[in-house]
Design a protein around this motif. Structure first.
Motif, PDB file in Angstrom:
ATOM      1  N   ALA A  13       0.821  -1.209   0.000  1.00 10.15           N
ATOM      2  CA  ALA A  13       0.000   0.000   0.000  1.00 10.15           C
ATOM      3  C   ALA A  13       0.859   1.265   0.000  1.00 10.15           C
ATOM      4  O   ALA A  13       0.594   2.211  -0.740  1.00 10.15           O
ATOM      5  CB  ALA A  13      -0.930  -0.005   1.204  1.00 10.15           C
ATOM      6  N   VAL A  14       1.895   1.267   0.823  1.00 15.32           N
ATOM      7  CA  VAL A  14       2.797   2.426   0.857  1.00 15.32           C
ATOM      8  C   VAL A  14       3.535   2.567  -0.464  1.00 15.32           C
ATOM      9  O   VAL A  14       3.721   3.679  -0.969  1.00 15.32           O
ATOM     10  CB  VAL A  14       3.784   2.304   2.046  1.00 15.32           C
ATOM     11  CG1 VAL A  14       4.867   3.355   1.989  1.00 15.32           C
ATOM     12  CG2 VAL A  14       3.029   2.385   3.350  1.00 15.32           C
ATOM     13  N   THR A  15       3.927   1.454  -1.043  1.00 14.21           N
ATOM     14  CA  THR A  15       4.598   1.487  -2.337  1.00 14.21           C
ATOM     15  C   THR A  15       3.667   2.034  -3.410  1.00 14.21           C
ATOM     16  O   THR A  15       4.094   2.799  -4.279  1.00 14.21           O
ATOM     17  CB  THR A  15       5.075   0.073  -2.729  1.00 14.21           C
ATOM     18  OG1 THR A  15       5.924  -0.413  -1.704  1.00 14.21           O
ATOM     19  CG2 THR A  15       5.835   0.087  -4.036  1.00 14.21           C
ATOM     20  N   ALA A  16       2.407   1.658  -3.367  1.00  9.09           N
ATOM     21  CA  ALA A  16       1.439   2.153  -4.343  1.00  9.09           C
ATOM     22  C   ALA A  16       1.265   3.663  -4.234  1.00  9.09           C
ATOM     23  O   ALA A  16       1.028   4.341  -5.235  1.00  9.09           O
ATOM     24  CB  ALA A  16       0.095   1.454  -4.151  1.00  9.09           C
ATOM     25  N   ILE A  17       1.413   4.198  -3.033  1.00 11.28           N
ATOM     26  CA  ILE A  17       1.260   5.640  -2.846  1.00 11.28           C
ATOM     27  C   ILE A  17       2.520   6.384  -3.266  1.00 11.28           C
ATOM     28  O   ILE A  17       2.448   7.431  -3.915  1.00 11.28           O
ATOM     29  CB  ILE A  17       0.922   5.945  -1.370  1.00 11.28           C
ATOM     30  CG1 ILE A  17      -0.457   5.382  -1.037  1.00 11.28           C
ATOM     31  CG2 ILE A  17       0.980   7.431  -1.075  1.00 11.28           C
ATOM     32  CD1 ILE A  17      -0.774   5.390   0.444  1.00 11.28           C
ATOM     33  N   ARG A  18       3.689   5.850  -2.942  1.00  8.82           N
ATOM     34  CA  ARG A  18       4.923   6.608  -3.099  1.00  8.82           C
ATOM     35  C   ARG A  18       5.757   6.286  -4.328  1.00  8.82           C
ATOM     36  O   ARG A  18       6.632   7.064  -4.692  1.00  8.82           O
ATOM     37  CB  ARG A  18       5.773   6.423  -1.854  1.00  8.82           C
ATOM     38  CG  ARG A  18       5.046   6.877  -0.588  1.00  8.82           C
ATOM     39  CD  ARG A  18       5.969   6.922   0.546  1.00  8.82           C
ATOM     40  NE  ARG A  18       6.987   7.921   0.322  1.00  8.82           N
ATOM     41  CZ  ARG A  18       7.141   9.020   1.044  1.00  8.82           C
ATOM     42  NH1 ARG A  18       6.324   9.247   2.038  1.00  8.82           N
ATOM     43  NH2 ARG A  18       8.107   9.867   0.793  1.00  8.82           N
ATOM     44  N   ALA A  19       5.542   5.131  -4.961  1.00  6.46           N
ATOM     45  CA  ALA A  19       6.417   4.705  -6.054  1.00  6.46           C
ATOM     46  C   ALA A  19       6.127   5.485  -7.333  1.00  6.46           C
ATOM     47  O   ALA A  19       5.000   5.858  -7.614  1.00  6.46           O
ATOM     48  CB  ALA A  19       6.250   3.216  -6.306  1.00  6.46           C
ATOM     49  N   ARG A  20       7.170   5.681  -8.097  1.00  9.60           N
ATOM     50  CA  ARG A  20       7.028   6.371  -9.379  1.00  9.60           C
ATOM     51  C   ARG A  20       6.913   5.394 -10.548  1.00  9.60           C
ATOM     52  O   ARG A  20       6.466   5.757 -11.618  1.00  9.60           O
ATOM     53  CB  ARG A  20       8.230   7.281  -9.616  1.00  9.60           C
ATOM     54  CG  ARG A  20       8.336   8.391  -8.605  1.00  9.60           C
ATOM     55  CD  ARG A  20       9.506   9.299  -8.936  1.00  9.60           C
ATOM     56  NE  ARG A  20       9.726  10.279  -7.897  1.00  9.60           N
ATOM     57  CZ  ARG A  20       9.197  11.493  -7.928  1.00  9.60           C
ATOM     58  NH1 ARG A  20       8.415  11.844  -8.915  1.00  9.60           N
ATOM     59  NH2 ARG A  20       9.464  12.333  -6.953  1.00  9.60           N
ATOM     60  N   ARG A  21       7.326   4.186 -10.340  1.00  7.70           N
ATOM     61  CA  ARG A  21       7.301   3.168 -11.399  1.00  7.70           C
ATOM     62  C   ARG A  21       6.140   2.211 -11.195  1.00  7.70           C
ATOM     63  O   ARG A  21       5.890   1.732 -10.085  1.00  7.70           O
ATOM     64  CB  ARG A  21       8.603   2.373 -11.415  1.00  7.70           C
ATOM     65  CG  ARG A  21       9.823   3.208 -11.590  1.00  7.70           C
ATOM     66  CD  ARG A  21      10.018   3.525 -13.023  1.00  7.70           C
ATOM     67  NE  ARG A  21      11.275   4.246 -13.197  1.00  7.70           N
ATOM     68  CZ  ARG A  21      11.554   4.874 -14.286  1.00  7.70           C
ATOM     69  NH1 ARG A  21      10.716   4.871 -15.282  1.00  7.70           N
ATOM     70  NH2 ARG A  21      12.695   5.514 -14.386  1.00  7.70           N
ATOM     71  N   THR A  22       5.450   1.894 -12.267  1.00  6.94           N
ATOM     72  CA  THR A  22       4.305   0.995 -12.193  1.00  6.94           C
ATOM     73  C   THR A  22       4.738  -0.427 -11.860  1.00  6.94           C
ATOM     74  O   THR A  22       4.069  -1.120 -11.090  1.00  6.94           O
ATOM     75  CB  THR A  22       3.544   1.003 -13.530  1.00  6.94           C
ATOM     76  OG1 THR A  22       3.197   2.343 -13.841  1.00  6.94           O
ATOM     77  CG2 THR A  22       2.294   0.166 -13.445  1.00  6.94           C
ATOM     78  N   TRP A  23       5.864  -0.862 -12.394  1.00  3.93           N
ATOM     79  CA  TRP A  23       6.286  -2.243 -12.183  1.00  3.93           C
ATOM     80  C   TRP A  23       6.644  -2.515 -10.730  1.00  3.93           C
ATOM     81  O   TRP A  23       6.489  -3.631 -10.250  1.00  3.93           O
ATOM     82  CB  TRP A  23       7.429  -2.622 -13.115  1.00  3.93           C
ATOM     83  CG  TRP A  23       8.723  -1.902 -12.852  1.00  3.93           C
ATOM     84  CD1 TRP A  23       9.126  -0.725 -13.393  1.00  3.93           C
ATOM     85  CD2 TRP A  23       9.765  -2.320 -11.963  1.00  3.93           C
ATOM     86  NE1 TRP A  23      10.361  -0.387 -12.903  1.00  3.93           N
ATOM     87  CE2 TRP A  23      10.775  -1.342 -12.034  1.00  3.93           C
ATOM     88  CE3 TRP A  23       9.937  -3.435 -11.140  1.00  3.93           C
ATOM     89  CZ2 TRP A  23      11.939  -1.440 -11.296  1.00  3.93           C
ATOM     90  CZ3 TRP A  23      11.108  -3.519 -10.400  1.00  3.93           C
ATOM     91  CH2 TRP A  23      12.089  -2.535 -10.486  1.00  3.93           C
TER      92      TRP A  23
END
Length: 52
Positions: A13-23
């Motif tokens: 969930a945190v990665t979905a909020i903060r990540a810039r890359r879809t993969w």
């Protein structure tokens, strides 16, 4: 094992909020889903122990 699965879901969930890359988001969600599915399959084979 339960705590690890919940931690992975939180990380996804945190990665979905903060990540810039879809993969990166898809990979973290896939890993969390894989562990949740493995935990479900492990517990789905347990017997309930209810006798009538």
């Amino acid at each position: 094992m339960d705590a690890i699965v919940f931690l992975l879901i939180m990380v996804a969930a945190v990665t979905a909020i903060r990540a810039r890359r879809t993969w990166v988001v898809l990979l973290s969600v896939a890993v969390a889903f894989g562990f949740a599915l493995a935990l479900f399959l492990h517990h789905a084979t347990d017997t309930l122990g209810v006798s009538l």
